[in-house]
Design a protein around this motif. Structure first.
Motif, mmCIF file in Angstrom:
data_model
loop_
_atom_site.group_PDB
_atom_site.id
_atom_site.type_symbol
_atom_site.label_atom_id
_atom_site.label_comp_id
_atom_site.label_asym_id
_atom_site.label_seq_id
_atom_site.Cartn_x
_atom_site.Cartn_y
_atom_site.Cartn_z
ATOM 1 N N HIS A 1 0.910 -1.352 -0.050
ATOM 2 C CA HIS A 1 -0.064 -0.076 -0.143
ATOM 3 C C HIS A 1 0.817 1.236 -0.124
ATOM 4 N N TYR A 2 1.924 1.214 0.747
ATOM 5 C CA TYR A 2 2.686 2.430 0.975
ATOM 6 C C TYR A 2 3.467 2.735 -0.317
ATOM 7 N N PHE A 3 3.992 1.713 -1.004
ATOM 8 C CA PHE A 3 4.871 1.828 -2.102
ATOM 9 C C PHE A 3 3.725 2.504 -3.320
ATOM 10 N N MET A 4 2.605 2.032 -3.132
ATOM 11 C CA MET A 4 1.580 2.234 -4.339
ATOM 12 C C MET A 4 1.357 3.794 -4.136
ATOM 13 N N ILE A 5 1.168 4.275 -2.734
ATOM 14 C CA ILE A 5 0.847 5.815 -2.565
ATOM 15 C C ILE A 5 2.126 6.632 -2.846
ATOM 16 N N ARG A 6 3.455 6.167 -2.513
ATOM 17 C CA ARG A 6 4.518 6.762 -2.914
ATOM 18 C C ARG A 6 4.743 7.171 -4.468
ATOM 19 N N GLN A 7 4.361 6.167 -5.343
ATOM 20 C CA GLN A 7 4.349 6.058 -6.657
ATOM 21 C C GLN A 7 3.432 7.260 -7.112
ATOM 22 N N LEU A 8 2.111 7.200 -6.765
ATOM 23 C CA LEU A 8 1.015 7.965 -7.159
ATOM 24 C C LEU A 8 1.163 9.485 -6.928
ATOM 25 N N ILE A 9 1.968 9.665 -5.610
ATOM 26 C CA ILE A 9 2.040 11.287 -5.251
ATOM 27 C C ILE A 9 3.313 11.536 -5.788
ATOM 28 N N ASP A 10 4.173 10.861 -6.449
ATOM 29 C CA ASP A 10 5.611 11.094 -7.080
ATOM 30 C C ASP A 10 6.586 11.408 -5.801
ATOM 31 N N GLY A 11 6.446 10.681 -4.926
ATOM 32 C CA GLY A 11 7.113 10.918 -3.876
ATOM 33 C C GLY A 11 8.163 9.744 -3.508
ATOM 34 N N TYR A 12 8.909 9.195 -4.307
ATOM 35 C CA TYR A 12 9.921 8.310 -4.124
ATOM 36 C C TYR A 12 10.374 8.209 -2.967
ATOM 37 N N LEU A 13 10.325 7.018 -2.198
ATOM 38 C CA LEU A 13 11.149 6.579 -0.807
ATOM 39 C C LEU A 13 11.643 5.227 -0.993
ATOM 40 N N PRO A 14 13.018 4.915 -0.705
ATOM 41 C CA PRO A 14 13.527 3.487 -1.003
ATOM 42 C C PRO A 14 12.698 2.405 -0.400
ATOM 43 N N PHE A 15 12.533 1.350 -0.937
ATOM 44 C CA PHE A 15 11.665 0.292 -0.417
ATOM 45 C C PHE A 15 12.121 -0.239 1.038
ATOM 46 N N ASP A 16 13.562 -0.107 1.542
ATOM 47 C CA ASP A 16 13.771 -0.631 2.820
ATOM 48 C C ASP A 16 13.155 0.489 3.616
ATOM 49 N N GLN A 17 13.125 1.663 3.309
ATOM 50 C CA GLN A 17 12.402 2.556 4.408
ATOM 51 C C GLN A 17 10.813 2.333 4.166
ATOM 52 N N ILE A 18 10.440 2.251 3.331
ATOM 53 C CA ILE A 18 8.820 1.939 3.137
ATOM 54 C C ILE A 18 8.725 0.592 4.018
ATOM 55 N N THR A 19 9.650 -0.531 3.820
ATOM 56 C CA THR A 19 9.352 -1.734 4.426
ATOM 57 C C THR A 19 9.339 -1.663 6.111
ATOM 58 N N GLN A 20 10.336 -0.720 6.354
ATOM 59 C CA GLN A 20 10.738 -0.374 7.853
ATOM 60 C C GLN A 20 9.110 0.317 8.433
ATOM 61 N N ASN A 21 8.862 1.287 7.582
ATOM 62 C CA ASN A 21 7.625 2.228 7.946
ATOM 63 C C ASN A 21 6.306 1.108 8.202
ATOM 64 N N ALA A 22 6.312 0.289 7.120
ATOM 65 C CA ALA A 22 5.143 -0.661 7.174
ATOM 66 C C ALA A 22 5.228 -1.612 8.444
ATOM 67 N N LEU A 23 6.412 -1.958 8.864
ATOM 68 C CA LEU A 23 6.622 -2.828 9.747
ATOM 69 C C LEU A 23 6.218 -2.092 11.149
ATOM 70 N N LYS A 24 6.717 -0.920 11.381
ATOM 71 C CA LYS A 24 6.248 -0.060 12.604
ATOM 72 C C LYS A 24 4.874 -0.084 12.717
ATOM 73 N N ASP A 25 4.167 0.073 11.570
ATOM 74 C CA ASP A 25 2.595 0.544 11.803
ATOM 75 C C ASP A 25 2.076 -1.002 11.830
ATOM 76 N N ALA A 26 2.533 -1.927 11.336
ATOM 77 C CA ALA A 26 1.882 -3.145 11.569
ATOM 78 C C ALA A 26 1.965 -3.885 12.929
ATOM 79 N N LEU A 27 3.014 -3.647 13.514
ATOM 80 C CA LEU A 27 3.393 -3.669 15.051
ATOM 81 C C LEU A 27 2.494 -2.709 15.865
ATOM 82 N N GLN A 28 2.177 -1.724 15.476
ATOM 83 C CA GLN A 28 1.433 -0.789 16.449
ATOM 84 C C GLN A 28 0.018 -1.157 16.423
#
Length: 215
Positions: free
Chosen positions: A44-71
């Motif tokens: 979901h997060y990398f799709m959003i980043r692509q749509l808003i033309d706001g590239y963020l490396p996949f490792d950072q996206i993966t880490q952000n997704a992990l934190k939110d999944a834990l929360q």
């Protein structure tokens, strides 16, 4: 036969939910739920980043997704927990038939084209003794995520193959197959879960139960 065989990594060659065991050790009775949420949010997060033309490396996206999944699963964590679980992503288990892929196609160059960064993919291959089997192409190089057409155009250019139909692209992710097919690749959907193809108004050229069908 095709000029090139290109594989998605996460969910196609490697089981993203093989992290469940590590998660379960740390968070008993929550491992599967966290793993499922982690993957959903990652996509979901990398799709959003692509749509808003706001590239963020996949490792950072993966880490952000992990934190939110834990929360969302009310699983307490600190920075050390995140570091250990991110390291587990470098040790994902390949599906059992992955070792046979090279045997089926001994004279062909096999390529991974993934949204993952090289810093994620190379250790993953090395940790599974697959670094000599696959060449790696990463969406981090053009900084355009699949399933955007520009991502597949980048892969085609790197492969130096004039006709995209001479590239067989394999993925377990319908969004990835839809993107590759729309771009012009010949596609094979790896449907291990035997689910129905979604109503995307584009169909894969082939449907495989697993990678052993690649013969």
């Amino acid at each position: 036969m095709f000029d090139s065989y290109v594989f998605d990594a996460y969910g196609t060659l490697f089981d993203v939910h093989s992290v469940t065991e590590k998660l379960e050790e740390k968070y008993p009775n929550k491992g599967d739920a966290i793993s499922q949420e982690w993957r959903r949010r990652q996509v979901h997060y990398f799709m959003i980043r692509q749509l808003i033309d706001g590239y963020l490396p996949f490792d950072q996206i993966t880490q952000n997704a992990l934190k939110d999944a834990l929360q969302i699963n009310q699983a307490d964590f600190h920075s050390g927990d995140i570091e250990k679980l991110m390291d587990a992503y470098l040790h994902l288990q390949p599906y059992e038939e992955v070792d046979n892929v090279k045997d089926h196609l001994p004279d062909n160059s096999l390529t991974i084209f993934s949204n993952g960064t090289p810093s994620m993919l190379q250790p993953l291959l090395e940790n599974n003794q697959l670094e000599h089997t696959f060449r790696v192409l990463s969406a981090d190089e053009p900084k355009v995520y699949k399933p955007a057409p520009a991502a597949y155009a980048y892969a085609q250019k790197q492969l130096k193959i004039a006709d995209p139909e001479n590239i067989l692209f394999l993925s377990s992710n319908p969004w990835d197959i839809a993107g590759a097919k729309s771009y012009g690749f010949t596609t094979a959907w790896v449907n291990r879960q035997k689910i129905q193809w979604p109503s995307l108004d584009v169909e894969p050229d082939h449907i495989f139960d697993n990678l052993n069908d690649l013969k």
